[in-house]
Motif scaffolding. Structure first.
Motif, PDB file in Angstrom:
ATOM      1  N   GLU A 224       0.829  -1.223  -0.040  1.00  0.00           N
ATOM      2  CA  GLU A 224      -0.038  -0.100   0.073  1.00  0.00           C
ATOM      3  C   GLU A 224       0.709   1.311   0.027  1.00  0.00           C
ATOM      4  O   GLU A 224       1.811   1.390   0.808  1.00  0.00           O
ATOM      5  CB  GLU A 224      -0.917  -0.076   1.217  1.00  0.00           C
ATOM      6  CG  GLU A 224      -2.232  -0.911   1.032  1.00  0.00           C
ATOM      7  CD  GLU A 224      -3.129  -0.569   2.256  1.00  0.00           C
ATOM      8  OE1 GLU A 224      -3.072   0.534   2.764  1.00  0.00           O
ATOM      9  OE2 GLU A 224      -4.014  -1.549   2.334  1.00  0.00           O
ATOM     10  N   ARG A 235      -3.875  10.606  -1.599  1.00  0.00           N
ATOM     11  CA  ARG A 235      -4.158   9.494  -2.410  1.00  0.00           C
ATOM     12  C   ARG A 235      -3.660   8.416  -1.973  1.00  0.00           C
ATOM     13  O   ARG A 235      -2.582   8.238  -1.107  1.00  0.00           O
ATOM     14  CB  ARG A 235      -3.773   9.672  -3.836  1.00  0.00           C
ATOM     15  CG  ARG A 235      -4.304  10.946  -4.572  1.00  0.00           C
ATOM     16  CD  ARG A 235      -3.882  11.242  -6.042  1.00  0.00           C
ATOM     17  NE  ARG A 235      -4.482  10.230  -6.881  1.00  0.00           N
ATOM     18  CZ  ARG A 235      -4.494   9.952  -8.110  1.00  0.00           C
ATOM     19  NH1 ARG A 235      -3.197  10.601  -8.712  1.00  0.00           N
ATOM     20  NH2 ARG A 235      -4.953   8.850  -8.579  1.00  0.00           N
ATOM     21  N   TRP A 237      -3.151   3.882  -2.890  1.00  0.00           N
ATOM     22  CA  TRP A 237      -3.155   2.724  -3.623  1.00  0.00           C
ATOM     23  C   TRP A 237      -2.840   1.614  -3.113  1.00  0.00           C
ATOM     24  O   TRP A 237      -1.942   1.160  -2.239  1.00  0.00           O
ATOM     25  CB  TRP A 237      -2.230   3.111  -5.090  1.00  0.00           C
ATOM     26  CG  TRP A 237      -2.310   4.228  -5.848  1.00  0.00           C
ATOM     27  CD1 TRP A 237      -3.185   4.161  -6.778  1.00  0.00           C
ATOM     28  CD2 TRP A 237      -1.785   5.590  -5.720  1.00  0.00           C
ATOM     29  NE1 TRP A 237      -3.079   5.630  -7.306  1.00  0.00           N
ATOM     30  CE2 TRP A 237      -2.343   6.194  -6.706  1.00  0.00           C
ATOM     31  CE3 TRP A 237      -1.034   6.138  -4.547  1.00  0.00           C
ATOM     32  CZ2 TRP A 237      -2.156   7.726  -6.663  1.00  0.00           C
ATOM     33  CZ3 TRP A 237      -0.634   7.410  -4.506  1.00  0.00           C
ATOM     34  CH2 TRP A 237      -1.074   8.258  -5.677  1.00  0.00           C
ATOM     35  N   TYR A 239      -1.741  -2.445  -4.221  1.00  0.00           N
ATOM     36  CA  TYR A 239      -1.115  -3.230  -5.161  1.00  0.00           C
ATOM     37  C   TYR A 239      -0.949  -4.662  -4.708  1.00  0.00           C
ATOM     38  O   TYR A 239      -0.340  -5.189  -3.700  1.00  0.00           O
ATOM     39  CB  TYR A 239       0.501  -2.827  -5.456  1.00  0.00           C
ATOM     40  CG  TYR A 239       0.697  -1.405  -5.843  1.00  0.00           C
ATOM     41  CD1 TYR A 239       0.800  -0.892  -7.334  1.00  0.00           C
ATOM     42  CD2 TYR A 239       0.929  -0.554  -4.948  1.00  0.00           C
ATOM     43  CE1 TYR A 239       1.128   0.202  -7.641  1.00  0.00           C
ATOM     44  CE2 TYR A 239       1.026   0.779  -5.399  1.00  0.00           C
ATOM     45  CZ  TYR A 239       1.198   1.174  -6.731  1.00  0.00           C
ATOM     46  OH  TYR A 239       1.194   2.563  -6.866  1.00  0.00           O
ATOM     47  N   LYS A 254      -3.227  -2.961  -9.524  1.00  0.00           N
ATOM     48  CA  LYS A 254      -3.319  -1.671  -8.916  1.00  0.00           C
ATOM     49  C   LYS A 254      -4.806  -1.315  -8.608  1.00  0.00           C
ATOM     50  O   LYS A 254      -5.511  -1.422  -9.582  1.00  0.00           O
ATOM     51  CB  LYS A 254      -2.509  -0.804  -9.621  1.00  0.00           C
ATOM     52  CG  LYS A 254      -2.526   0.543  -9.009  1.00  0.00           C
ATOM     53  CD  LYS A 254      -1.568   1.372  -9.741  1.00  0.00           C
ATOM     54  CE  LYS A 254      -1.622   2.837  -9.298  1.00  0.00           C
ATOM     55  NZ  LYS A 254      -0.486   3.681 -10.131  1.00  0.00           N
ATOM     56  N   GLU A 255      -5.135  -0.924  -7.503  1.00  0.00           N
ATOM     57  CA  GLU A 255      -6.543  -0.303  -7.152  1.00  0.00           C
ATOM     58  C   GLU A 255      -6.265   0.747  -6.369  1.00  0.00           C
ATOM     59  O   GLU A 255      -5.703   0.960  -5.378  1.00  0.00           O
ATOM     60  CB  GLU A 255      -7.209  -1.447  -6.338  1.00  0.00           C
ATOM     61  CG  GLU A 255      -8.591  -0.958  -6.130  1.00  0.00           C
ATOM     62  CD  GLU A 255      -9.346  -1.862  -5.239  1.00  0.00           C
ATOM     63  OE1 GLU A 255     -10.646  -1.812  -4.949  1.00  0.00           O
ATOM     64  OE2 GLU A 255      -8.749  -2.962  -4.608  1.00  0.00           O
ATOM     65  N   GLU A 256      -7.092   2.061  -6.545  1.00  0.00           N
ATOM     66  CA  GLU A 256      -6.892   3.280  -5.860  1.00  0.00           C
ATOM     67  C   GLU A 256      -7.940   3.081  -4.795  1.00  0.00           C
ATOM     68  O   GLU A 256      -9.118   2.677  -4.850  1.00  0.00           O
ATOM     69  CB  GLU A 256      -7.253   4.600  -6.695  1.00  0.00           C
ATOM     70  CG  GLU A 256      -7.163   5.598  -6.158  1.00  0.00           C
ATOM     71  CD  GLU A 256      -6.917   7.026  -6.894  1.00  0.00           C
ATOM     72  OE1 GLU A 256      -6.667   8.056  -6.267  1.00  0.00           O
ATOM     73  OE2 GLU A 256      -6.993   6.816  -8.123  1.00  0.00           O
TER      74      GLU A 256
END
Length: 259
Positions: A224, A235, A237, A239, A254-256
């Motif tokens: 993270e 922000r 993210w 992974y 990958k996700e936000e």
């Protein structure tokens, strides 16, 4: 980073800590020094150890430690094999769950790395492979990626040479710390002449220092990244490593997330 410290957390069996926690394991953490990614030994002009050819890269952070430290036993005791006896944690192996946290102050960014940690010791290239050695070579080796043009040099790469390279990358004073009196033991009188504080070791084959020296490799499953440099645009993210069912190589997704 100007100073590559990070917090490393592992799990200790509750029965070995004296804790009254109602859970079988309790968390333990400490600061460690990041020593580069496994198979990508950082350049050091003072290191005279023979080097492996640059044929692999990886996404597995490393740090060095002493086999006598509690964290080594914890990584064995919390692994699938659940080795807890002292004689069972002297070689390579482990694989217990762990988490590492970096705070990069200059960038206002936190990195959290979750996965398993494996211990590499002097038996990594012995005549007979223990189950621990086989586990390390399978789990860690499975995440090492050949770089372009490295296919013809695989036979030139050595686990033992990489281990010695990490030892050589440490300063003589740091190498001497592996000849300290046993860490965590009560102070009772003067230690013997071979185990003194503040020693300096120049010999890369020093038998006492090398017998206690270990490299720990973190095999990450999830990472993270949280950017807090500007509260108005913070922000985050996540992974996640998705392993291939056949060869285990896989890829990162990958996700936000909201910070």
């Amino acid at each position: 980073m100007p100073s590559p410290e990070f917090v490393f957390a592992s799990l200790a069996p509750t029965s070995s800590t004296g804790s009254k926690a109602p859970t079988p394991y309790v968390p333990r953490l400490r600061y460690c020094i990041y020593r580069g990614m496994w198979s990508q030994l950082p350049e050091n002009k003072h290191n005279t150890a023979p080097k492996n050819p640059r044929i692999y890269d990886s996404d597995m952070p490393t740090f060095t430690t002493d086999v006598r430290m509690q964290k080594v036993g914890e990584l064995f005791a919390s692994s699938v094999g659940k080795a807890e006896k002292e004689e069972q944690v002297q070689g390579s192996g482990g694989g217990g769950p762990c988490e590492a946290a970096f705070w990069v102050k200059e960038k206002g960014t936190q990195w959290r790395i979750k996965g398993a940690a494996f211990v590499i010791g002097p038996d990594i290239e012995g005549q007979e492979e223990s189950s621990g050695v086989r586990t390390v070579k399978s789990e860690v080796g499975g995440r090492m990626r050949l770089v372009e043009g490295g296919e013809d040099k695989e036979g030139e790469w050595s686990w033992g040479r990489e281990l010695t390279g990490h030892f050589g990358n440490c300063s003589p004073g740091m190498r001497g710390s592996w000849k300290n009196p046993p860490p965590g033991n009560p102070v009772k009188g003067e230690p013997d002449q071979e185990h003194q504080l503040a020693q300096k070791v120049e010999d890369l084959g020093d038998p006492i220092a090398r017998s206690n020296f270990r490299v720990v490799v973190i095999k990450p499953d999830e990472v993270e990244q949280t950017d807090l440099s500007d509260p108005a645009t913070a922000r985050r993210w996540k992974y996640t490593f998705v392993a291939d069912a056949q060869d285990g190589k896989g890829e990162w997704t990958k996700e936000e997330l909201w910070p």
